[in-house]
Design a protein around this motif. Structure first.
Motif, PDB file in Angstrom:
ATOM      1  N   SER A 256       0.837  -1.208   0.000  1.00 54.54           N
ATOM      2  CA  SER A 256       0.000   0.000   0.000  1.00 54.54           C
ATOM      3  C   SER A 256       0.872   1.258   0.000  1.00 54.54           C
ATOM      4  O   SER A 256       1.918   1.315   0.648  1.00 54.54           O
ATOM      5  N   SER A 258      -0.817   4.164   0.579  1.00 49.91           N
ATOM      6  CA  SER A 258      -1.672   5.108   1.298  1.00 49.91           C
ATOM      7  C   SER A 258      -1.104   5.403   2.685  1.00 49.91           C
ATOM      8  O   SER A 258      -0.734   4.468   3.422  1.00 49.91           O
ATOM      9  N   PRO A 259      -1.036   6.677   3.079  1.00 43.63           N
ATOM     10  CA  PRO A 259      -0.545   7.023   4.427  1.00 43.63           C
ATOM     11  C   PRO A 259      -1.513   6.576   5.521  1.00 43.63           C
ATOM     12  O   PRO A 259      -1.144   6.532   6.698  1.00 43.63           O
ATOM     13  N   ASP A 260      -2.746   6.240   5.131  1.00 47.61           N
ATOM     14  CA  ASP A 260      -3.754   5.819   6.112  1.00 47.61           C
ATOM     15  C   ASP A 260      -3.842   4.302   6.254  1.00 47.61           C
ATOM     16  O   ASP A 260      -4.709   3.796   6.972  1.00 47.61           O
ATOM     17  N   ALA A 261      -2.971   3.595   5.595  1.00 44.59           N
ATOM     18  CA  ALA A 261      -3.018   2.135   5.644  1.00 44.59           C
ATOM     19  C   ALA A 261      -2.723   1.624   7.049  1.00 44.59           C
ATOM     20  O   ALA A 261      -1.935   2.222   7.793  1.00 44.59           O
ATOM     21  N   ASP A 262      -3.383   0.543   7.423  1.00 46.63           N
ATOM     22  CA  ASP A 262      -3.144  -0.074   8.721  1.00 46.63           C
ATOM     23  C   ASP A 262      -1.679  -0.486   8.830  1.00 46.63           C
ATOM     24  O   ASP A 262      -1.146  -1.183   7.948  1.00 46.63           O
ATOM     25  N   GLU A 263      -1.009  -0.070   9.886  1.00 51.38           N
ATOM     26  CA  GLU A 263       0.438  -0.276  10.012  1.00 51.38           C
ATOM     27  C   GLU A 263       0.807  -1.757  10.114  1.00 51.38           C
ATOM     28  O   GLU A 263       1.797  -2.204   9.526  1.00 51.38           O
TER      29      GLU A 263
END
Length: 303
Positions: A256, A258-263
């Motif tokens: 991913s 995306s900066p909002d992706a689950d870590e």
């Protein structure tokens, strides 16, 4: 007491699975010719003992009553799973249990260097300590003995039942069968045993050792049977299956951006990229023409 025990003996509606080891006779002959009989005997005995013990453990419920019966002879195993209330459930729970049992069985032996082939059928069946009988057994054995690839596949009688089971779900992605099974290019449906490597993902790591040992088994077979096309083709099929599982997993779990992706998930996906290291270069084992190696026969001098 056997699930099939009755007086007189009576056939019961059952799922039946017959599985045996790929190339067992050739493996035995090779060990004998190379004076490695005892070494091979110990290896095969340990591998089969572990595999059969686990199947027996999976056959029992908390009350210690068997859910299914098994019969074993050397590298052959027959499982009979009688079904009650079939019309209501289409045997979904029992068939799913068989998928789990033989997925574990197949993977365990593959990691020890042995490939298996088998068939699962549905019909009338009876088994006790001395006899196994019924049309389901005949169909399962025919499915196993078709000379094909090392896979545990579904006979036509079970494919029809599987289609009915899939009809219970409005979305096929929700059906556990979509995770348990794969479909080959010839239309046959077979157990996806390498799925077990992903059971902890993404909360925990992929079991990379599964792919490492599986690759080792296949590379060894591709090399040893390079000169026997009929056997080599089966290892090539298994190698393509191995690679497809890796490729499909990586395709379905892209990295991913995306900066909002689950870590946690993002980290697991990045770690999963290591799977590429376990792909098999099948083409490197291709049989290609080489230089002439014939020994010349010199003319005999005339008397």
């Amino acid at each position: 007491m056997s699930l099939y025990e009755s007086n007189p003996p009576t056939l019961k509606q059952s799922f039946v699975c017959h599985v045996d080891m790929l190339g067992y006779s050739q493996l035995c002959e090779s060990a004998i010719k190379s004076n490695a009989s005892n070494e091979f005997l110990n290896k095969i005995r340990t591998a089969l003992n572990n595999a059969y013990t686990r199947v027996r453990e999976r056959s029992r419920v908390f009350s210690n009553q068997n859910l299914f019966e098994i019969k074993v002879f050397t590298d052959n195993i027959v499982l009979g799973y009688p079904i009650e209330h079939f019309e209501q459930t289409q045997g979904e729970g029992e068939l799913g249990h068989i998928f789990d049992v033989f997925s574990e069985f197949q993977l365990g032996l593959a990691m020890e260097g042995f490939l298996v082939r088998g068939g699962i059928a549905f019909g009338q069946h009876y088994m006790d300590e001395e006899i196994v009988f019924g049309d389901a057994l005949i169909e399962a054995v025919k499915q196993d003995k078709n000379g094909g690839a090392p896979k545990v596949s579904l006979a036509p009688s079970v494919v029809t039942i599987l289609q009915r089971q899939l009809g219970f779900y409005s979305d096929l992605s929700w059906a556990p069968q979509s995770y348990d099974l794969l479909q080959d290019f010839d239309g046959s449906v077979f157990i996806n045993y390498l799925k077990n490597a992903f059971i902890a993902f993404p909360d925990d790591s992929i079991f990379f050792d599964v792919f490492e040992k599986h690759k080792e088994t296949l590379v060894t077979g591709l090399s040893e049977f390079r000169g026997i096309p009929s056997v080599k083709a089966k290892y090539e099929w298994a190698a393509r299956y191995h690679n497809s599982v890796i490729d499909n997993f990586l395709r379905d779990h892209p990295i991913s951006t995306s900066p909002d992706a689950d870590e946690v998930y993002a980290a697991a996906v990045i770690e999963a990229q290591q799977l590429q290291d376990y792909r098999i270069d099948i083409e490197s084992f291709a049989a290609v023409p080489g230089q002439l190696t014939l020994q010349p026969i010199r003319p005999q001098p005339r008397a």
